[in-house]
Design a protein around this motif. Structure first.
Motif, PDB file in Angstrom:
ATOM      1  N   ALA A 138       0.829  -1.212   0.000  1.00 49.88           N
ATOM      2  CA  ALA A 138       0.000   0.000   0.000  1.00 49.88           C
ATOM      3  C   ALA A 138       0.860   1.257   0.000  1.00 49.88           C
ATOM      4  O   ALA A 138       2.035   1.228   0.376  1.00 49.88           O
ATOM      5  CB  ALA A 138      -0.909  -0.005   1.225  1.00 49.88           C
ATOM      6  N   ALA A 183      -2.598   1.081  -2.743  1.00 56.12           N
ATOM      7  CA  ALA A 183      -3.869   1.120  -2.011  1.00 56.12           C
ATOM      8  C   ALA A 183      -3.740   2.104  -0.850  1.00 56.12           C
ATOM      9  O   ALA A 183      -2.650   2.319  -0.316  1.00 56.12           O
ATOM     10  CB  ALA A 183      -4.226  -0.268  -1.495  1.00 56.12           C
ATOM     11  N   ILE A 220      -6.991  -6.963  -1.758  1.00 56.92           N
ATOM     12  CA  ILE A 220      -7.390  -5.596  -2.103  1.00 56.92           C
ATOM     13  C   ILE A 220      -6.650  -5.170  -3.366  1.00 56.92           C
ATOM     14  O   ILE A 220      -5.420  -5.216  -3.424  1.00 56.92           O
ATOM     15  CB  ILE A 220      -7.116  -4.636  -0.941  1.00 56.92           C
ATOM     16  CG1 ILE A 220      -8.032  -4.995   0.246  1.00 56.92           C
ATOM     17  CG2 ILE A 220      -7.308  -3.185  -1.356  1.00 56.92           C
ATOM     18  CD1 ILE A 220      -7.883  -4.118   1.446  1.00 56.92           C
ATOM     19  N   ASN A 234      -4.521   0.476  -6.033  1.00 53.87           N
ATOM     20  CA  ASN A 234      -5.127   1.814  -6.098  1.00 53.87           C
ATOM     21  C   ASN A 234      -6.495   1.919  -5.423  1.00 53.87           C
ATOM     22  O   ASN A 234      -7.179   2.940  -5.554  1.00 53.87           O
ATOM     23  CB  ASN A 234      -5.252   2.287  -7.556  1.00 53.87           C
ATOM     24  CG  ASN A 234      -3.912   2.326  -8.271  1.00 53.87           C
ATOM     25  OD1 ASN A 234      -2.988   3.004  -7.845  1.00 53.87           O
ATOM     26  ND2 ASN A 234      -3.800   1.559  -9.344  1.00 53.87           N
ATOM     27  N   THR A 235      -6.882   0.896  -4.686  1.00 47.74           N
ATOM     28  CA  THR A 235      -8.157   0.942  -3.970  1.00 47.74           C
ATOM     29  C   THR A 235      -8.052   1.869  -2.759  1.00 47.74           C
ATOM     30  O   THR A 235      -7.022   1.913  -2.087  1.00 47.74           O
ATOM     31  CB  THR A 235      -8.557  -0.470  -3.494  1.00 47.74           C
ATOM     32  OG1 THR A 235      -8.674  -1.327  -4.637  1.00 47.74           O
ATOM     33  CG2 THR A 235      -9.872  -0.457  -2.743  1.00 47.74           C
TER      34      THR A 235
END
Length: 208
Positions: free
Chosen positions: A125, A144, A158, A161-162
Motif C-alpha cells: 500500500a 492502495a 485488495i 489503487n483501492t
C-alpha cells in the motif's frame, strides 16, 4: 497461552521496538520505526526499495541550498512505521512501484499507529492509517490507501489503487466493504495488548 519465545530471539531498541533476529530487514537505514513495534521471525521489510526518481521537493531544493539536507533525508525514507505496530511471521512489507514517464521507481510507504499485519500477508500500500488490522494471508495491492479504523479479514485481496474508507470491515477477492465498524472500533484494534502478551510470553520462557 502465547507460544514461548527462544532466549535472545529478539533485539530491543532504545524506543522499545522488538525485532526478531530471524526477520529479514533490508535497507534498515531507509526505515523509520516509531517505537513499541514488534517484528516477528521470517517477516520481510524491504527498506532497500526506495524512490529513485527525484521528487519535486528535492528538485526545488536546488534553488534553495538551505533545504537540501532535510529534503534528501526525507527522500531516503522508503517505509515509515508508527507506534505500537505488530508484524506477524512471514508477512512482507514492501513499497509500491510503478513506471512513470518511462522511469521505473518505488514510492514511499507510510503506516500509522496500531497497525497489525497477519501471518503470510503481503502489503504494498501507499498509506495504511492507524488502528488497522490486516488478517493473515491477505494481499494489499500497490498504492492502495487504507484509512483509519479498518479491519481486513483473513484471505482478503485488495486491488491496486483501492481506497478503503475509515471504519470499514473488508473481505473477499477482490476485497469490498461489507460492514461499517462502530465508533468504538479503535478500542478493539489497539495493539498495546499484543505488546503486553508478547512480554508475558518472554517472561514465561525465562522463568519456566
Amino acid at each position: 497461552m502465547p507460544a514461548k519465545q527462544a532466549k535472545g530471539e529478539y533485539i530491543e531498541t532504545d524506543t522499545g521496538n522488538k525485532v526478531s533476529r530471524k526477520s529479514n530487514i533490508v535497507g534498515s537505514q531507509n526505515i523509520i520505526l516509531g517505537g513499541r513495534t514488534i517484528i516477528q521471525a521470517e517477516c520481510t521489510i524491504r527498506g532497500d526499495l526506495r524512490r529513485t526518481i527525484p521528487s519535486s521537493s528535492s528538485s526545488s531544493s536546488s534553488t534553495n541550498p538551505g533545504s537540501t539536507s532535510s529534503s534528501s533525508s526525507h527522500s531516503n525514507v522508503a517505509i515509515a512505521i508508527g507506534r505500537y505496530c505488530f508484524f506477524s511471521r512471514s508477512c512482507v512489507i514492501r513499497p509500491p512501484c510503478k513506471t512513470l514517464k518511462g522511469q521505473f521507481s518505488y514510492y514511499p510507504m507510510k503506516l500509522g499507529d496500531h497497525v497489525f499485519v497477519g501471518e503470510g500477508s503481503v502489503v504494498e500500500a501507499a498509506v495504511v492509517g492507524s488502528w488497522v488490522k490486516i488478517g493473515k494471508d491477505c494481499v494489499i495491492g500497490k498504492f492502495a490507501i487504507i484509512k483509519d479504523c479498518v479491519k481486513i479479514e483473513d484471505g482478503t485481496v485488495i486491488a491496486p489503487n483501492t481506497v478503503i474508507p475509515s471504519f470499514s470491515l473488508v473481505r473477499g477477492r477482490p476485497g469490498v466493504v461489507v460492514e461499517e465498524l462502530p465508533e468504538t472500533a479503535p478500542e478493539g484494534l489497539d495493539c498495546k495488548f499484543l505488546l503486553f502478551s508478547h512480554s508475558l510470553s518472554c517472561l514465561d520462557y525465562l522463568f519456566s
